[in-house]
Design a protein around this motif. Structure first.
Motif, short mmCIF file in Angstrom:
data_model
loop_
_atom_site.label_atom_id
_atom_site.label_comp_id
_atom_site.label_asym_id
_atom_site.label_seq_id
_atom_site.Cartn_x
_atom_site.Cartn_y
_atom_site.Cartn_z
N GLN A 48 0.60 -1.27 0.04
CA GLN A 48 0.15 0.07 -0.06
C GLN A 48 0.92 1.28 0.16
O GLN A 48 2.13 1.29 0.61
CB GLN A 48 -0.78 0.00 1.16
CG GLN A 48 -1.83 -1.05 1.41
CD GLN A 48 -2.89 -1.27 0.25
OE1 GLN A 48 -3.26 -0.47 -0.15
NE2 GLN A 48 -3.29 -2.57 -0.10
N SER A 49 0.37 2.32 -0.42
CA SER A 49 1.02 3.72 -0.44
C SER A 49 1.76 3.99 1.02
O SER A 49 1.13 3.80 2.30
CB SER A 49 0.16 4.94 -0.73
OG SER A 49 0.77 6.14 -0.38
N ALA A 99 4.91 5.03 -3.49
CA ALA A 99 4.18 6.35 -3.45
C ALA A 99 2.69 6.11 -3.66
O ALA A 99 2.03 4.83 -3.78
CB ALA A 99 4.78 6.79 -4.72
N GLU A 100 1.92 7.12 -4.13
CA GLU A 100 0.58 7.10 -3.90
C GLU A 100 0.13 6.40 -5.30
O GLU A 100 -1.02 5.92 -5.40
CB GLU A 100 -0.16 8.23 -3.82
CG GLU A 100 -0.13 8.87 -2.51
CD GLU A 100 -0.64 10.43 -2.44
OE1 GLU A 100 -1.26 10.43 -3.35
OE2 GLU A 100 -0.67 10.91 -1.31
N GLU A 101 1.24 6.34 -6.36
CA GLU A 101 0.62 5.78 -7.66
C GLU A 101 1.93 4.93 -8.11
O GLU A 101 3.05 5.72 -8.13
CB GLU A 101 0.41 6.80 -8.80
CG GLU A 101 -0.04 6.40 -10.04
CD GLU A 101 -0.54 7.39 -11.01
OE1 GLU A 101 -0.11 7.24 -12.29
OE2 GLU A 101 -1.07 8.13 -10.61
N GLY A 127 -2.82 3.06 -6.84
CA GLY A 127 -3.08 4.30 -7.62
C GLY A 127 -3.61 3.85 -9.04
O GLY A 127 -3.67 2.82 -9.59
#
Length: 237
Positions: A48-49, A99-101, A127
């Protein structure tokens, strides 16, 4: 391990590297690969992020321990972001965070209590990461299309050629450091019959890990499962 009446302990799988190999894979190998898939899935769930490569490794390790696995035949590879482009046993998991993506590549190698070795790779995407998602979908589809035509006893170089041609036609570039798409696997020995590459004419019998690792549109993706090249045909384990 089975034990004979006189006390001798013998392996559950007598390896026969030719056309007299068993029709179906040994049950111990099937169980080992189920464990490998479960461990890879546990790693994906942890990806996960904000999670680091080491966080993902620990999730895999906890899952393996819960299945009674105390050893692996090479390190658990975890590559996040740019590290997914060089995911290799010489580069252990780091504190790089997702990262988030982003994409994480997770390659696990359990050894079961009865001595079977297994191997599985999965990618987790968080993401939007549109290029990574489409590349993974397309690589997975071509992977299964090629393996549906795989033949027991075929030279390893022929499988490489078929997979590589299909990958190139769909815009993928092979990333593997050793320029292969997999290797043989037996209890106690990976690479006994070398790699699935352009120069290996070894007939494929028994268990082989097939793992195309490629890049397209800046995204590195990989798919890996075990296949049994048995007496009557090739099946995914």
């Amino acid at each position: 391990m089975p034990q004979l009446a006189d006390g001798r302990i013998v392996p559950p799988w007598t390896y026969r590297p030719g056309p007299d190999v068993s029709v179906l894979p040994p049950s111990g190998l099937v169980t080992a690969q189920e464990i490998a898939r479960g461990a890879a899935a546990a790693g994906c769930a942890a990806a996960q992020s904000g999670a680091t490569e080491i966080d993902i490794l620990l999730a895999v390790s906890r899952w393996l321990a819960g299945q009674g696995v105390a050893d692996v035949w090479t390190i658990t590879n975890v590559g996040v972001g740019p590290n997914a482009h060089t995911c290799f046993p010489t580069q252990g998991p780091s504190d790089r965070a997702m990262a988030e993506e982003d994409l994480a590549m997770i390659d696990v190698h359990p050894i079961t209590a009865d001595g079977f070795w297994s191997d599985c790779t999965r990618c987790a995407i968080v993401g939007r990461a549109a290029a990574a998602r489409q590349s993974l979908v397309d690589l997975t589809a071509l992977y299964h299309a090629v393996m549906n035509t795989a033949r027991s006893g075929m030279p390893a170089q022929d499988l490489f050629g078929e997979m590589h041609d299909r990958m190139s036609a769909e815009g993928f570039t092979l990333l593997d450091t050793l320029e292969n798409i997999g290797h043989s696997l037996t209890p106690g020995a990976a690479y006994l019959h070398d790699f699935i590459d352009a120069g290996n004419d070894t007939p494929m019998w028994g268990a082989w890990a097939v793992e195309p690792f490629a890049e397209r549109d800046g995204a590195a993706v990989k798919v890996e499962d075990l296949f049994w090249f048995g007496r009557d045909g090739c099946v995914m384990i």
